[in-house]
Structures are given as C-alpha cells and as structure tokens.
Design a protein around this motif. Structure first.
Motif, PDB file in Angstrom:
ATOM      1  N   MET A  27       0.907  -1.300  -0.140  1.00 19.66           N
ATOM      2  CA  MET A  27       0.217   0.269  -0.148  1.00 19.66           C
ATOM      3  C   MET A  27       0.643   1.491   0.165  1.00 19.66           C
ATOM      4  SD  MET A  27      -3.378   1.152   0.042  1.00 19.66           S
ATOM      5  CE  MET A  27      -4.680  -0.165  -0.292  1.00 19.66           C
ATOM      6  N   THR A  28       1.942   1.529   0.849  1.00 11.20           N
ATOM      7  CA  THR A  28       2.847   2.557   0.726  1.00 11.20           C
ATOM      8  C   THR A  28       3.369   3.112  -0.383  1.00 11.20           C
ATOM      9  OG1 THR A  28       3.635   2.004   3.294  1.00 11.20           O
ATOM     10  CG2 THR A  28       4.557   3.714   1.860  1.00 11.20           C
ATOM     11  N   ARG A  29       4.135   1.136  -1.337  1.00 10.02           N
ATOM     12  CA  ARG A  29       4.232   1.548  -2.442  1.00 10.02           C
ATOM     13  C   ARG A  29       3.181   1.936  -3.637  1.00 10.02           C
ATOM     14  NH1 ARG A  29       6.655  -3.632  -5.361  1.00 10.02           N
ATOM     15  NH2 ARG A  29       7.471  -2.080  -7.767  1.00 10.02           N
ATOM     16  N   LEU A  30       2.621   1.718  -3.327  1.00 12.83           N
ATOM     17  CA  LEU A  30       1.621   2.720  -4.441  1.00 12.83           C
ATOM     18  C   LEU A  30       0.846   3.693  -4.001  1.00 12.83           C
ATOM     19  CD1 LEU A  30      -0.644   1.525  -6.541  1.00 12.83           C
ATOM     20  CD2 LEU A  30      -2.265   0.742  -4.776  1.00 12.83           C
ATOM     21  N   LYS A  31       1.060   4.346  -2.784  1.00 12.23           N
ATOM     22  CA  LYS A  31       0.923   5.674  -2.746  1.00 12.23           C
ATOM     23  C   LYS A  31       1.838   6.344  -3.077  1.00 12.23           C
ATOM     24  CE  LYS A  31      -2.103   4.814   1.075  1.00 12.23           C
ATOM     25  NZ  LYS A  31      -2.516   4.993   3.189  1.00 12.23           N
ATOM     26  N   GLU A  32       2.972   5.872  -3.046  1.00 13.83           N
ATOM     27  CA  GLU A  32       3.881   6.858  -3.247  1.00 13.83           C
ATOM     28  C   GLU A  32       4.200   6.925  -4.293  1.00 13.83           C
ATOM     29  OE1 GLU A  32       7.294   5.513  -0.479  1.00 13.83           O
ATOM     30  OE2 GLU A  32       6.010   6.318   1.135  1.00 13.83           O
ATOM     31  N   THR A  33       4.129   5.672  -5.157  1.00 15.25           N
ATOM     32  CA  THR A  33       5.039   5.879  -7.352  1.00 15.25           C
ATOM     33  C   THR A  33       3.851   5.038  -7.952  1.00 15.25           C
ATOM     34  OG1 THR A  33       4.776   3.402  -6.825  1.00 15.25           O
ATOM     35  CG2 THR A  33       6.490   4.032  -6.052  1.00 15.25           C
ATOM     36  N   GLY A  34       2.281   4.517  -7.608  1.00 10.99           N
ATOM     37  CA  GLY A  34       1.163   4.319  -8.012  1.00 10.99           C
ATOM     38  C   GLY A  34       1.924   3.651  -9.408  1.00 10.99           C
ATOM     39  N   ASP A  35       2.695   2.539  -9.107  1.00  6.10           N
ATOM     40  CA  ASP A  35       2.864   1.020  -9.202  1.00  6.10           C
ATOM     41  C   ASP A  35       3.239   0.366  -8.097  1.00  6.10           C
ATOM     42  OD1 ASP A  35       3.417   2.857 -11.831  1.00  6.10           O
ATOM     43  OD2 ASP A  35       5.391   2.906 -12.048  1.00  6.10           O
ATOM     44  N   CYS A  36       2.197  -0.602  -8.413  1.00  2.48           N
ATOM     45  CA  CYS A  36       2.811  -1.898  -7.944  1.00  2.48           C
ATOM     46  C   CYS A  36       2.588  -3.363  -8.121  1.00  2.48           C
ATOM     47  CB  CYS A  36       1.703  -2.117  -6.562  1.00  2.48           C
ATOM     48  SG  CYS A  36       2.779  -2.126  -4.824  1.00  2.48           S
ATOM     49  N   PRO A  37       2.809  -3.700  -9.771  1.00  3.78           N
ATOM     50  CA  PRO A  37       3.469  -5.002 -10.744  1.00  3.78           C
ATOM     51  C   PRO A  37       3.501  -6.383  -9.082  1.00  3.78           C
ATOM     52  CG  PRO A  37       4.858  -3.722 -11.242  1.00  3.78           C
ATOM     53  CD  PRO A  37       4.331  -2.895 -10.195  1.00  3.78           C
ATOM     54  N   GLY A  38       1.860  -6.745  -8.880  1.00  2.00           N
ATOM     55  CA  GLY A  38       3.171  -8.474  -8.730  1.00  2.00           C
ATOM     56  C   GLY A  38       2.412  -8.076  -7.299  1.00  2.00           C
ATOM     57  N   CYS A  39       2.005  -7.229  -6.603  1.00  2.00           N
ATOM     58  CA  CYS A  39       1.785  -6.541  -5.203  1.00  2.00           C
ATOM     59  C   CYS A  39       0.615  -7.830  -4.462  1.00  2.00           C
ATOM     60  CB  CYS A  39       1.454  -4.796  -4.593  1.00  2.00           C
ATOM     61  SG  CYS A  39       3.172  -4.218  -5.273  1.00  2.00           S
ATOM     62  N   ASP A  40       0.641  -7.925  -3.059  1.00  2.00           N
ATOM     63  CA  ASP A  40      -1.082  -8.443  -3.030  1.00  2.00           C
ATOM     64  C   ASP A  40      -1.183  -7.060  -2.087  1.00  2.00           C
ATOM     65  OD1 ASP A  40      -2.108  -9.233  -0.970  1.00  2.00           O
ATOM     66  OD2 ASP A  40      -0.992 -10.792   0.443  1.00  2.00           O
ATOM     67  N   LEU A  41      -2.532  -7.195  -2.621  1.00  2.00           N
ATOM     68  CA  LEU A  41      -3.372  -5.965  -2.145  1.00  2.00           C
ATOM     69  C   LEU A  41      -5.081  -6.209  -1.618  1.00  2.00           C
ATOM     70  CD1 LEU A  41      -1.991  -3.066  -4.440  1.00  2.00           C
ATOM     71  CD2 LEU A  41      -1.685  -3.102  -2.103  1.00  2.00           C
ATOM     72  N   SER A  42      -5.376  -8.024  -1.676  1.00  2.00           N
ATOM     73  CA  SER A  42      -5.871  -8.437  -1.474  1.00  2.00           C
ATOM     74  C   SER A  42      -7.027  -7.506  -0.136  1.00  2.00           C
ATOM     75  CB  SER A  42      -5.356 -10.096  -1.065  1.00  2.00           C
ATOM     76  OG  SER A  42      -4.938  -9.872   0.395  1.00  2.00           O
ATOM     77  N   ASP A  43      -7.788  -7.721  -0.664  1.00  2.00           N
ATOM     78  CA  ASP A  43      -8.743  -7.147   0.677  1.00  2.00           C
ATOM     79  C   ASP A  43      -8.622  -5.973   0.704  1.00  2.00           C
ATOM     80  OD1 ASP A  43     -10.684  -9.859   1.011  1.00  2.00           O
ATOM     81  OD2 ASP A  43      -8.344 -10.642   2.990  1.00  2.00           O
ATOM     82  N   ALA A  44      -8.433  -5.256   0.373  1.00  3.73           N
ATOM     83  CA  ALA A  44      -7.820  -3.479   0.850  1.00  3.73           C
ATOM     84  C   ALA A  44      -8.673  -2.621   0.246  1.00  3.73           C
ATOM     85  CB  ALA A  44      -6.347  -2.948  -0.500  1.00  3.73           C
ATOM     86  N   ASN A  45      -9.156  -2.027   0.981  1.00  2.00           N
ATOM     87  CA  ASN A  45      -9.878  -0.400   1.357  1.00  2.00           C
ATOM     88  C   ASN A  45      -9.101   0.311   0.014  1.00  2.00           C
ATOM     89  OD1 ASN A  45     -11.560   1.173   0.831  1.00  2.00           O
ATOM     90  ND2 ASN A  45     -11.985   1.624   3.639  1.00  2.00           N
ATOM     91  N   LEU A  46      -9.797   0.581  -1.921  1.00  2.00           N
ATOM     92  CA  LEU A  46      -9.637   1.155  -2.448  1.00  2.00           C
ATOM     93  C   LEU A  46     -10.904   1.942  -2.616  1.00  2.00           C
ATOM     94  CD1 LEU A  46      -6.773  -0.720  -3.834  1.00  2.00           C
ATOM     95  CD2 LEU A  46      -6.284   1.194  -2.731  1.00  2.00           C
ATOM     96  N   ARG A  47     -11.739   1.638  -1.770  1.00  2.00           N
ATOM     97  CA  ARG A  47     -13.117   3.064  -2.181  1.00  2.00           C
ATOM     98  C   ARG A  47     -12.747   3.627  -2.432  1.00  2.00           C
ATOM     99  NH1 ARG A  47     -17.738   0.166  -0.851  1.00  2.00           N
ATOM    100  NH2 ARG A  47     -19.208   1.908  -0.779  1.00  2.00           N
TER     101      ARG A  47
END
Length: 137
Positions: A27-47
């Motif tokens: 989540m930190t990587r996604l917030k900082e870069t907008g990129d997160c290929p292969g990341c585990d974001l299962s059940d994340a709240n991105l509503r």
C-alpha cells in the motif's frame, strides 16, 4: 479474568488484524509511486480512490497505476478511478468494482470471478479475453 473472557478478548483484538490480508508495504509503494505490479493488495480498502474525499484521506492514485499480476482479490474498489490502469493478469476475484471507472484499462488475462461490476464504466477497456468493451462509456 476467566479463561472464556480471555479467549474472547483475544479474538476481538486479533480478528481485525487477520481481516486485512494486504501487505502494508504494498500500500505504501502504491501510494508513493502509483505502481505495484505483483503486489498483495487482497482485501484492501481502495473505495472511491481518486475521488476528492478519498484523496484527502490519503487514498492512492490509481489512474494509470501499474498493477499487473497484483492480487486484488476481495479488494473494495467501489467507485474507484482506475482509468488507464494496467491490470493484466491481476487477481480481481471477489473484488467490489461497482461504479468504478475502468476507461482504457487493460484487464487482459485478469481473473474477475465473482467480482461485482454493477455500473462499471468499461470504456475502451481491454477485457480478460482481449476484446474491447465500451459498456457505460
């Protein structure tokens, strides 16, 4: 404290931790870069990600995000803006995508099994089977 009360307290304290399956680093990587290929974001709240109120709350920018091969199974993406996102081969099984914007997104090879897609804007969206979908464009 009785043994039953101790066990109940442990369940109440630990249950919320077990519910969040996504990796905080992802989540930190996604917030900082907008990129997160292969990341585990299962059940994340991105509503509502990329909607004004969500941005104020620190939600990541998902427009054009690189999320190929990411695990977004069970993620809450209700109303999120995933315009132009690379979601190739991502696992979106059971994800809540209702009212999300997937304009120009690439879902080639993605798993949408049991995903909710009510009202999704599939505008020039490459679907898992490679066809282009313009539903709700």
């Amino acid at each position: 404290m009785t043994m039953k009360k101790s066990a109940l307290m442990a369940i109440l304290v630990l249950a919320p931790m077990a519910a969040a399956a996504w990796e905080p680093e992802a989540m930190t990587r996604l917030k900082e870069t907008g990129d997160c290929p292969g990341c585990d974001l299962s059940d994340a709240n991105l509503r509502w990600a990329n909607v004004y109120e969500a941005e104020l709350a620190g939600a990541p920018n998902l427009v054009g995000a690189a999320l190929s091969d990411a695990d977004l199974s069970g993620a809450d993406l209700y109303g999120a803006n995933l315009e132009g996102a690379d979601l190739r081969r991502s696992n979106l099984s059971g994800a809540k995508l209702s009212w999300a914007t997937l304009k120009g997104a690439d879902l080639t090879g993605a798993d949408l099994t049991n995903a909710t897609v009510d009202g999704v804007s599939f505008c020039n969206t490459t679907m898992p089977d490679g066809r282009i979908d313009d539903t709700n464009c």
